[in-house]
Write a protein that holds these residues in place. Structure first.
Motif, PDB file in Angstrom:
ATOM      1  N   PHE A 274       8.662  10.210 -26.789  1.00  0.00           N
ATOM      2  CA  PHE A 274       9.916   9.304 -27.030  1.00  0.00           C
ATOM      3  C   PHE A 274       9.675   8.123 -26.366  1.00  0.00           C
ATOM      4  O   PHE A 274       9.080   7.808 -25.474  1.00  0.00           O
ATOM      5  CB  PHE A 274      11.324  10.109 -26.373  1.00  0.00           C
ATOM      6  N   LEU A 275      10.206   7.079 -26.928  1.00  0.00           N
ATOM      7  CA  LEU A 275      10.285   5.702 -26.531  1.00  0.00           C
ATOM      8  C   LEU A 275      11.856   5.226 -26.080  1.00  0.00           C
ATOM      9  O   LEU A 275      12.614   5.564 -26.789  1.00  0.00           O
ATOM     10  CB  LEU A 275       9.786   4.731 -27.471  1.00  0.00           C
TER      11      LEU A 275
ATOM     12  N   LEU B 290       7.726   5.406 -21.832  1.00  0.00           N
ATOM     13  CA  LEU B 290       7.128   6.383 -22.926  1.00  0.00           C
ATOM     14  C   LEU B 290       7.001   7.673 -22.255  1.00  0.00           C
ATOM     15  O   LEU B 290       6.384   7.832 -21.303  1.00  0.00           O
ATOM     16  CB  LEU B 290       5.742   5.813 -23.656  1.00  0.00           C
ATOM     17  N   THR B 291       7.717   8.634 -23.042  1.00  0.00           N
ATOM     18  CA  THR B 291       7.803  10.053 -22.217  1.00  0.00           C
ATOM     19  C   THR B 291       7.100  11.002 -23.196  1.00  0.00           C
ATOM     20  O   THR B 291       7.138  10.765 -24.417  1.00  0.00           O
ATOM     21  CB  THR B 291       9.079  10.609 -21.835  1.00  0.00           C
ATOM     22  N   GLY B 292       6.264  12.156 -22.851  1.00  0.00           N
ATOM     23  CA  GLY B 292       5.950  12.981 -23.474  1.00  0.00           C
ATOM     24  C   GLY B 292       6.470  14.303 -23.418  1.00  0.00           C
ATOM     25  O   GLY B 292       6.920  14.630 -22.086  1.00  0.00           O
ATOM     26  N   LYS B 293       6.289  15.154 -24.448  1.00  0.00           N
ATOM     27  CA  LYS B 293       6.970  16.584 -24.197  1.00  0.00           C
ATOM     28  C   LYS B 293       6.041  17.491 -23.870  1.00  0.00           C
ATOM     29  O   LYS B 293       4.895  17.589 -24.412  1.00  0.00           O
ATOM     30  CB  LYS B 293       7.496  16.994 -25.733  1.00  0.00           C
ATOM     31  N   LEU B 294       6.495  18.160 -22.637  1.00  0.00           N
ATOM     32  CA  LEU B 294       5.622  19.254 -22.120  1.00  0.00           C
ATOM     33  C   LEU B 294       6.482  20.633 -22.271  1.00  0.00           C
ATOM     34  O   LEU B 294       7.154  20.874 -21.600  1.00  0.00           O
ATOM     35  CB  LEU B 294       5.395  19.027 -20.718  1.00  0.00           C
ATOM     36  N   LYS B 295       6.398  21.031 -23.634  1.00  0.00           N
ATOM     37  CA  LYS B 295       7.196  22.068 -23.917  1.00  0.00           C
ATOM     38  C   LYS B 295       6.945  23.335 -22.991  1.00  0.00           C
ATOM     39  O   LYS B 295       7.717  23.899 -22.876  1.00  0.00           O
ATOM     40  CB  LYS B 295       6.891  22.597 -25.546  1.00  0.00           C
ATOM     41  N   GLU B 296       5.629  23.506 -22.733  1.00  0.00           N
ATOM     42  CA  GLU B 296       5.386  24.874 -21.904  1.00  0.00           C
ATOM     43  C   GLU B 296       6.204  24.768 -20.653  1.00  0.00           C
ATOM     44  O   GLU B 296       6.324  25.898 -20.257  1.00  0.00           O
ATOM     45  CB  GLU B 296       3.893  24.994 -21.801  1.00  0.00           C
ATOM     46  N   ALA B 297       6.219  23.580 -20.253  1.00  0.00           N
ATOM     47  CA  ALA B 297       7.029  23.530 -18.540  1.00  0.00           C
ATOM     48  C   ALA B 297       8.460  23.184 -18.880  1.00  0.00           C
ATOM     49  O   ALA B 297       9.127  22.849 -17.974  1.00  0.00           O
ATOM     50  CB  ALA B 297       6.298  22.418 -17.997  1.00  0.00           C
ATOM     51  N   ASN B 298       8.874  22.946 -20.072  1.00  0.00           N
ATOM     52  CA  ASN B 298      10.261  22.494 -20.467  1.00  0.00           C
ATOM     53  C   ASN B 298      10.498  21.058 -19.808  1.00  0.00           C
ATOM     54  O   ASN B 298      11.581  21.141 -18.905  1.00  0.00           O
ATOM     55  CB  ASN B 298      11.360  23.625 -19.995  1.00  0.00           C
TER      56      ASN B 298
ATOM     57  N   LEU C 139       9.616  16.577 -19.220  1.00  0.00           N
ATOM     58  CA  LEU C 139       9.116  15.473 -19.978  1.00  0.00           C
ATOM     59  C   LEU C 139       7.970  14.710 -18.832  1.00  0.00           C
ATOM     60  O   LEU C 139       8.398  14.917 -17.708  1.00  0.00           O
ATOM     61  CB  LEU C 139      10.141  14.452 -20.312  1.00  0.00           C
ATOM     62  N   LEU C 140       6.873  14.370 -19.456  1.00  0.00           N
ATOM     63  CA  LEU C 140       5.902  13.658 -18.710  1.00  0.00           C
ATOM     64  C   LEU C 140       6.383  12.116 -18.996  1.00  0.00           C
ATOM     65  O   LEU C 140       6.611  11.621 -20.020  1.00  0.00           O
ATOM     66  CB  LEU C 140       4.585  13.889 -19.210  1.00  0.00           C
ATOM     67  N   ILE C 141       6.479  11.522 -17.553  1.00  0.00           N
ATOM     68  CA  ILE C 141       6.840   9.907 -18.041  1.00  0.00           C
ATOM     69  C   ILE C 141       5.340   9.495 -17.810  1.00  0.00           C
ATOM     70  O   ILE C 141       4.871   9.174 -17.037  1.00  0.00           O
ATOM     71  CB  ILE C 141       7.785   9.421 -16.578  1.00  0.00           C
ATOM     72  N   ASP C 142       5.098   9.153 -18.998  1.00  0.00           N
ATOM     73  CA  ASP C 142       3.482   8.814 -19.377  1.00  0.00           C
ATOM     74  C   ASP C 142       3.504   7.072 -18.927  1.00  0.00           C
ATOM     75  O   ASP C 142       2.333   6.892 -18.312  1.00  0.00           O
ATOM     76  CB  ASP C 142       3.243   8.876 -20.898  1.00  0.00           C
ATOM     77  N   TYR C 143       4.419   6.422 -19.231  1.00  0.00           N
ATOM     78  CA  TYR C 143       4.438   4.983 -18.940  1.00  0.00           C
ATOM     79  C   TYR C 143       5.853   4.598 -18.680  1.00  0.00           C
ATOM     80  O   TYR C 143       6.672   4.919 -19.206  1.00  0.00           O
ATOM     81  CB  TYR C 143       3.912   4.145 -20.139  1.00  0.00           C
ATOM     82  N   LEU C 144       6.157   3.752 -17.649  1.00  0.00           N
ATOM     83  CA  LEU C 144       7.507   3.132 -17.246  1.00  0.00           C
ATOM     84  C   LEU C 144       7.033   1.499 -16.967  1.00  0.00           C
ATOM     85  O   LEU C 144       6.187   1.366 -15.806  1.00  0.00           O
ATOM     86  CB  LEU C 144       8.130   3.868 -16.335  1.00  0.00           C
TER      87      LEU C 144
END
Length: 184
Positions: free
Chosen positions: A48-49, A63-71, A73-78
């Protein structure tokens, strides 16, 4: 400061043109993913942006990434536009992401990775995330493709969240996200 926040799950050239200067300013020499990889992340529905507008101009992005296995979101960049740093824009963006994440119903925690080397800049970054409620894990992860070591930090958004607090396990989720991001 009156920010308007928006979240996008589709690639948009015009929007990225508005966000790119902030992204490049913050990350161009610090491991920024190339645009083609970010496009691939959107194509694969991995991210997601999030943007914050101040009087119609992009002031902050994440920019956040989906870490579905962990339910999670990874904050990839802020990143905050250079001239606005230190004014609380990053904290407001994080609060928005926390609220948005809770309302989405799909995720119950946030995860980030921070550089583990104890430089003043890195220690300041870790202190910022701790002030925002994140917990630093002990495990130090060494990627093959980047020289600096990293540690995971997490924030459980609900008291009953089932999330491992073991950094090594968190990096299995983070690593899978990065691998999927770069795969065609």
């Amino acid at each position: 400061m009156k920010l308007e926040f928006f979240t996008f799950d589709q690639w948009d050239d015009h929007l990225w043109d508005r966000v790119r200067p902030i992204y490049d300013q913050a990350f161009a020499d610090k491991g920024a993913k190339p645009e083609k990889i970010i496009r691939n992340m959107f194509r694969k529905q991995l991210c997601f942006l999030h943007i914050g507008l101040d009087e119609g101009r992009v002031a902050v992005m994440a920019l956040t990434g989906k870490l579905k296995e962990a339910n999670s979101l990874l904050i990839d960049y802020l990143a905050v536009r250079g001239e606005l740093r230190g004014q609380g824009f990053g904290i407001h963006m994080l609060k928005y992401i926390e609220d948005w994440t809770m309302m989405s119903g799909n995720y119950n925690s946030l995860i980030i990775e921070v550089e583990a080397e104890e430089t003043p800049e890195n220690l300041d970054r870790v202190a910022f995330w701790k002030r925002c409620g994140f917990v630093l894990t002990e495990y130090i992860h060494q990627y093959i493709w980047v020289p600096e070591p990293y540690q995971a930090m997490y924030e459980k958004l609900r008291p009953d969240t089932k999330l491992s607090t073991d950094g090594k396990i968190l990096f299995t989720y983070i690593g899978q996200f990065h691998k999927s991001s770069f795969q065609r």
